[in-house]
Design a protein around this motif. Structure first.
Motif, PDB file in Angstrom:
ATOM      1  N   SER A  70      63.206  39.327  43.133  1.00 28.74           N
ATOM      2  CA  SER A  70      62.552  40.563  42.700  1.00 28.74           C
ATOM      3  C   SER A  70      61.902  40.442  41.329  1.00 28.74           C
ATOM      4  O   SER A  70      61.281  41.398  40.846  1.00 28.74           O
ATOM      5  CB  SER A  70      63.573  41.702  42.667  1.00 28.74           C
ATOM      6  N   ASP A  71      62.029  39.271  40.684  1.00 27.27           N
ATOM      7  CA  ASP A  71      61.533  39.096  39.321  1.00 27.27           C
ATOM      8  C   ASP A  71      60.042  38.765  39.313  1.00 27.27           C
ATOM      9  O   ASP A  71      59.497  38.259  40.288  1.00 27.27           O
ATOM     10  CB  ASP A  71      62.299  37.975  38.619  1.00 27.27           C
ATOM     11  N   PRO A  72      59.380  39.010  38.172  1.00 27.04           N
ATOM     12  CA  PRO A  72      57.939  38.755  38.088  1.00 27.04           C
ATOM     13  C   PRO A  72      57.607  37.281  37.915  1.00 27.04           C
ATOM     14  O   PRO A  72      58.424  36.481  37.436  1.00 27.04           O
ATOM     15  CB  PRO A  72      57.530  39.545  36.847  1.00 27.04           C
ATOM     16  N   THR A  73      56.407  36.926  38.299  1.00 20.56           N
ATOM     17  CA  THR A  73      55.769  35.660  37.950  1.00 20.56           C
ATOM     18  C   THR A  73      54.318  35.984  37.627  1.00 20.56           C
ATOM     19  O   THR A  73      53.902  37.134  37.686  1.00 20.56           O
ATOM     20  CB  THR A  73      55.828  34.640  39.103  1.00 20.56           C
ATOM     21  N   TRP A  74      53.530  34.972  37.306  1.00 14.92           N
ATOM     22  CA  TRP A  74      52.095  35.179  37.122  1.00 14.92           C
ATOM     23  C   TRP A  74      51.355  33.945  37.635  1.00 14.92           C
ATOM     24  O   TRP A  74      51.953  32.876  37.803  1.00 14.92           O
ATOM     25  CB  TRP A  74      51.748  35.455  35.659  1.00 14.92           C
ATOM     26  N   GLY A  75      50.072  34.103  37.882  1.00 12.94           N
ATOM     27  CA  GLY A  75      49.265  32.979  38.359  1.00 12.94           C
ATOM     28  C   GLY A  75      49.839  32.405  39.635  1.00 12.94           C
ATOM     29  O   GLY A  75      50.195  33.130  40.566  1.00 12.94           O
ATOM     30  N   PHE A  76      49.958  31.096  39.680  1.00 13.31           N
ATOM     31  CA  PHE A  76      50.488  30.411  40.857  1.00 13.31           C
ATOM     32  C   PHE A  76      52.001  30.212  40.712  1.00 13.31           C
ATOM     33  O   PHE A  76      52.489  29.107  40.527  1.00 13.31           O
ATOM     34  CB  PHE A  76      49.767  29.084  41.062  1.00 13.31           C
ATOM     35  N   ASN A  77      52.717  31.321  40.746  1.00 19.27           N
ATOM     36  CA  ASN A  77      54.182  31.293  40.724  1.00 19.27           C
ATOM     37  C   ASN A  77      54.732  30.771  39.406  1.00 19.27           C
ATOM     38  O   ASN A  77      55.786  30.117  39.372  1.00 19.27           O
ATOM     39  CB  ASN A  77      54.712  30.444  41.882  1.00 19.27           C
ATOM     40  N   ASN A  78      54.042  31.061  38.314  1.00 21.26           N
ATOM     41  CA  ASN A  78      54.481  30.633  36.993  1.00 21.26           C
ATOM     42  C   ASN A  78      55.499  31.605  36.403  1.00 21.26           C
ATOM     43  O   ASN A  78      55.506  32.783  36.731  1.00 21.26           O
ATOM     44  CB  ASN A  78      53.285  30.523  36.046  1.00 21.26           C
ATOM     45  N   GLY A  79      56.311  31.095  35.486  1.00 21.08           N
ATOM     46  CA  GLY A  79      57.185  31.949  34.696  1.00 21.08           C
ATOM     47  C   GLY A  79      58.643  31.949  35.092  1.00 21.08           C
ATOM     48  O   GLY A  79      59.463  32.602  34.438  1.00 21.08           O
ATOM     49  N   LYS A  80      59.009  31.231  36.148  1.00 20.79           N
ATOM     50  CA  LYS A  80      60.381  31.309  36.625  1.00 20.79           C
ATOM     51  C   LYS A  80      61.396  30.791  35.601  1.00 20.79           C
ATOM     52  O   LYS A  80      62.502  31.328  35.479  1.00 20.79           O
ATOM     53  CB  LYS A  80      60.523  30.541  37.946  1.00 20.79           C
ATOM     54  N   GLY A  81      61.028  29.759  34.847  1.00 19.91           N
ATOM     55  CA  GLY A  81      61.955  29.209  33.864  1.00 19.91           C
ATOM     56  C   GLY A  81      62.267  30.196  32.754  1.00 19.91           C
ATOM     57  O   GLY A  81      63.437  30.422  32.414  1.00 19.91           O
ATOM     58  N   ILE A  82      61.240  30.798  32.165  1.00 19.32           N
ATOM     59  CA  ILE A  82      61.461  31.694  31.024  1.00 19.32           C
ATOM     60  C   ILE A  82      62.088  33.015  31.465  1.00 19.32           C
ATOM     61  O   ILE A  82      62.951  33.568  30.778  1.00 19.32           O
ATOM     62  CB  ILE A  82      60.136  31.918  30.250  1.00 19.32           C
ATOM     63  N   ILE A  83      61.692  33.522  32.640  1.00 15.41           N
ATOM     64  CA  ILE A  83      62.309  34.747  33.161  1.00 15.41           C
ATOM     65  C   ILE A  83      63.763  34.477  33.541  1.00 15.41           C
ATOM     66  O   ILE A  83      64.660  35.287  33.263  1.00 15.41           O
ATOM     67  CB  ILE A  83      61.523  35.273  34.376  1.00 15.41           C
ATOM     68  N   GLY A  84      64.020  33.318  34.146  1.00 13.72           N
ATOM     69  CA  GLY A  84      65.391  32.958  34.488  1.00 13.72           C
ATOM     70  C   GLY A  84      66.271  32.815  33.263  1.00 13.72           C
ATOM     71  O   GLY A  84      67.456  33.189  33.286  1.00 13.72           O
ATOM     72  N   ALA A  85      65.723  32.273  32.169  1.00 11.97           N
ATOM     73  CA  ALA A  85      66.490  32.140  30.929  1.00 11.97           C
ATOM     74  C   ALA A  85      66.921  33.513  30.416  1.00 11.97           C
ATOM     75  O   ALA A  85      68.065  33.696  29.976  1.00 11.97           O
ATOM     76  CB  ALA A  85      65.663  31.413  29.874  1.00 11.97           C
ATOM     77  N   LEU A  86      66.014  34.475  30.459  1.00 13.33           N
ATOM     78  CA  LEU A  86      66.354  35.831  30.037  1.00 13.33           C
ATOM     79  C   LEU A  86      67.431  36.423  30.938  1.00 13.33           C
ATOM     80  O   LEU A  86      68.351  37.109  30.466  1.00 13.33           O
ATOM     81  CB  LEU A  86      65.106  36.713  30.044  1.00 13.33           C
ATOM     82  N   ASN A  87      67.326  36.180  32.234  1.00 13.00           N
ATOM     83  CA  ASN A  87      68.348  36.680  33.164  1.00 13.00           C
ATOM     84  C   ASN A  87      69.726  36.124  32.814  1.00 13.00           C
ATOM     85  O   ASN A  87      70.722  36.864  32.786  1.00 13.00           O
ATOM     86  CB  ASN A  87      68.002  36.278  34.599  1.00 13.00           C
ATOM     87  N   TYR A  88      69.790  34.816  32.584  1.00 15.91           N
ATOM     88  CA  TYR A  88      71.073  34.204  32.244  1.00 15.91           C
ATOM     89  C   TYR A  88      71.667  34.831  30.985  1.00 15.91           C
ATOM     90  O   TYR A  88      72.852  35.208  30.945  1.00 15.91           O
ATOM     91  CB  TYR A  88      70.911  32.693  32.054  1.00 15.91           C
ATOM     92  N   LEU A  89      70.856  34.948  29.939  1.00 11.79           N
ATOM     93  CA  LEU A  89      71.355  35.499  28.679  1.00 11.79           C
ATOM     94  C   LEU A  89      71.823  36.938  28.851  1.00 11.79           C
ATOM     95  O   LEU A  89      72.854  37.340  28.304  1.00 11.79           O
ATOM     96  CB  LEU A  89      70.270  35.404  27.609  1.00 11.79           C
ATOM     97  N   SER A  90      71.078  37.721  29.606  1.00 19.68           N
ATOM     98  CA  SER A  90      71.473  39.102  29.850  1.00 19.68           C
ATOM     99  C   SER A  90      72.799  39.172  30.599  1.00 19.68           C
ATOM    100  O   SER A  90      73.675  39.997  30.287  1.00 19.68           O
ATOM    101  CB  SER A  90      70.383  39.822  30.645  1.00 19.68           C
ATOM    102  N   GLU A  91      72.963  38.302  31.572  1.00 15.68           N
ATOM    103  CA  GLU A  91      74.220  38.282  32.331  1.00 15.68           C
ATOM    104  C   GLU A  91      75.405  37.870  31.468  1.00 15.68           C
ATOM    105  O   GLU A  91      76.550  38.234  31.755  1.00 15.68           O
ATOM    106  CB  GLU A  91      74.072  37.335  33.530  1.00 15.68           C
TER     107      GLU A  91
END
Length: 621
Positions: A232-253
């Motif tokens: 359900s998380d965002p990306t941009w362009g050709f599926n970009n952004g998973k690493g930085i969004i995932g890092a935020l998810n981990y820290l929030s958890e």
């Protein structure tokens, strides 16, 4: 004529709220002009207006960032906000990487339900973007568009700041969540400072920063956090952004609720983050890169992760106008406020390890406050104080030099403390809290960097693991003085996963637990916004006391120590907490305290466990 229809985001925006498109023909000069209104139309969630305007590019002969100004007045029955807009290229630049187009955009965070009217002006003129901050009395615009919308109550099922509201300064020692009025205790990540030097952002490259052999081409990828990204998380362009969004998810958890990052380090330590199309093109902004940043910042709002936005650092704080408030610096602040000011957890930091004079800092703060309709808190960060050492060209006490002139200043709320000697943290926090009260403008004090520059907080497996020391001196030492939170710095260039090269936040997984334990304890067990430091009630100066006298006392007792605590008359309960392990309170009544004389108790380790630190809660029955 006003038409309304539903619309869905593209696949890469699935999970972001549904929105409404409104097309309007209200214009004085261009009857064909339209606007698009997007958003959930719920309190605190962003409303986006996109207008048709001049077809321009980032490199147009008429500078779209300086020579046009989009201003929108949003009004309800109680107030009016004047919000700056910005050039948005084709309106989808995060995905298309467009650098030209005819879309002009404004984002607004509504703080009240009910009807809102807006009036939007797009004006043209030499350097008008840093000159015109109000709608003109006469029509001097390319177009003048009016409209309205209805805002519904907060979504009680929403996450993060969309449920709790904007962080706001209210004249106390803690920022408040505007919706529920609860105090916000920052539990922050302070590294890597170049968090935005991410390989999947447009126009981002290593421009000559330090050697970082663990990074591909000198940029972050956060590869170990790709699996923390969710469908359900965002990306941009050709599926970009998973690493930085995932890092935020981990820290929030892990319970982290704040991130410290630079938005401009050109000529600085990392030399890999800037908002412009090129490091030296300081009046030309990279629209697609900033749109991609916006995707990340929106995710932070949803996570309830505050944005400690550091606008410059010590190595580059003369890059813009030699440190003065000139045209480039004004435009820099204006673009940041226009594009990101609607976010709910922002603190604007005037600079890391600032070299700037009090006069210059006040000029920056005044300008930001003038153009920021949301009055986000303003902070600044000090140079380190090294006892007994005079560093060339610097004061023996840069903390005093930085913050004393700011005491009582109307447009300044947060000293962002850096402490070299962690044993001084406890007293330094209390000092600035007390001084700010005397000046009748209480400060929110943050501890944002600790220790020798090349150490910080070590990784869990480091041979020189310093978690116990930092827990005592800096984490609990600051909070037990009344600090409003901390950010954790990772150390310098020779340390794995350091302040520039950190890629895997799991290398400090155990530390996040320790830090979160303190936040959870304060929030679950204390009316901490009503409490103050009261070390004078203790007989041992190695211990700390935080109290609301005669009602509740909290004592931090280091290992192998005891202390007497002076308390009031009456019956009290006592409980013990393990600050490292966290978990439950131990409340056995006679294992770690005894009455030594009237109105005094002797405190010692729970159940004889002297080899660890203890937090002790004494509360009136």
């Amino acid at each position: 004529m006003l038409l309304m229809r539903s619309h869905c985001f593209k696949q890469y925006f699935v999970g972001i709220c549904a929105f409404i498109l409104l097309f309007c023909a209200c214009t004085e000069k261009e009857s064909s002009n339209t606007y698009i209104l997007e958003g959930s139309l719920l309190k605190w969630q962003p409303v986006t207006l996109t207008f048709n305007g001049p077809e321009v590019s980032e490199n147009d002969s008429i500078n779209p960032f300086l020579d046009y100004s989009l201003l929108v007045n949003f009004s309800n029955k109680d107030t009016t906000y004047t919000v700056h807009g910005y050039f948005a290229a084709d309106g989808e630049a995060a995905d298309t990487s467009a650098d030209s187009g005819n879309k002009w955009r404004v984002k607004f965070s509504p703080n009240a339900i009910g009807n809102w009217d807006f009036r939007a002006y797009l004006m043209e003129g030499k350097n008008i973007a840093v000159k015109q901050f109000s709608l003109p009395k006469k029509n001097q615009s390319i177009w003048d568009i009016k409209g309205n919308f209805e805002i519904q109550p907060v979504d009680s099922t929403a996450n993060g700041f969309y449920r709790t509201g904007k962080l706001a300064y209210d004249g106390t020692h803690y920022l408040k969540q505007s919706e529920d009025q609860k105090p916000f205790l920052k539990n922050g990540v302070g590294s890597p400072e170049n968090f935005l030097a991410y390989s999947e952002f447009d126009g981002t490259f290593d421009n000559g920063g330090p050697d970082t052999p663990t990074l591909e081409d000198g940029l972050h990828e956060y590869p170990t956090h790709v699996d923390d990204w969710k469908d359900s998380d965002p990306t941009w362009g050709f599926n970009n952004g998973k690493g930085i969004i995932g890092a935020l998810n981990y820290l929030s958890e892990k319970g982290m609720n704040s991130l410290y990052f630079l938005v401009m380090n050109e000529n600085g330590d990392g030399n890999d983050v800037w908002p412009w199309i090129a490091p030296k093109e300081q009046t030309r902004y990279d629209v697609s890169k900033l749109d991609q940043w916006e995707t990340v910042f929106t995710h932070m709002d949803k996570l309830g992760m505050a944005m400690n936005v550091f606008t410059q650092e010590t190595e580059n704080d003369t890059v813009l106008n030699k440190g003065e408030l000139g045209l480039e610096r004004k435009l820099f602040y204006k673009e940041l406020v226009a594009r990101f000011g609607h976010h709910l957890g922002i603190v604007w930091n005037l600079g890391e390890e600032t070299n700037r004079s009090p006069k210059q800092l006040k000029s920056y703060a005044d300008y930001i406050r003038k153009i920021d309709p949301y009055n986000h808190p303003i902070a600044v960060h000090n140079h380190v104080r090294v006892t007994g050492e005079r560093r060339e060209g610097r004061s023996l006490d840069p903390i005093k030099e930085t913050f004393t002139p700011m005491l009582g200043y109307r447009n300044f709320e947060i000293p962002s403390l850096q402490m070299y000697d962690t044993t001084e943290v406890h007293k330094e926090v209390k000092k600035w809290l007390d001084l700010s009260v005397k000046k009748k403008r209480p400060w929110v004090v943050y501890l944002d960097e600790i220790g020798h520059w090349d150490i910080g907080v070590t990784t869990d497996t480091a041979a020189n693991n310093n978690h116990d020391m930092v827990m005592h001196s800096s984490l609990w030492g600051s909070l037990m003085s009344g600090a409003a939170g901390t950010s954790w710095y990772f150390g310098g260039k020779d340390v794995p996963n350091n302040d520039i090269s950190a890629e895997d936040f799991r290398t400090r997984d155990a530390w996040w637990n320790i830090s979160y334990n303190a936040k959870k304890f304060f929030e679950d067990h204390l009316p901490y916004e009503t409490m103050q430091n009261h070390d004078e009630l203790l007989s041992n100066d190695k211990a700390y006391c935080f109290a609301k006298k005669d009602e509740i006392y909290v004592v931090y007792l280091p290992k192998n120590e005891t202390t007497d605590l002076a308390i009031g008359d009456g019956a009290f309960t006592i409980a013990f907490y393990d600050p490292k392990a966290g978990g439950m309170l131990f409340d056995k009544q006679n294992e770690g305290w005894k009455i030594t004389k009237p109105n005094s108790v002797e405190l010692s380790a729970y159940n004889g466990q002297k080899e660890k630190d203890w937090v002790i809660v004494i509360a009136r029955k």
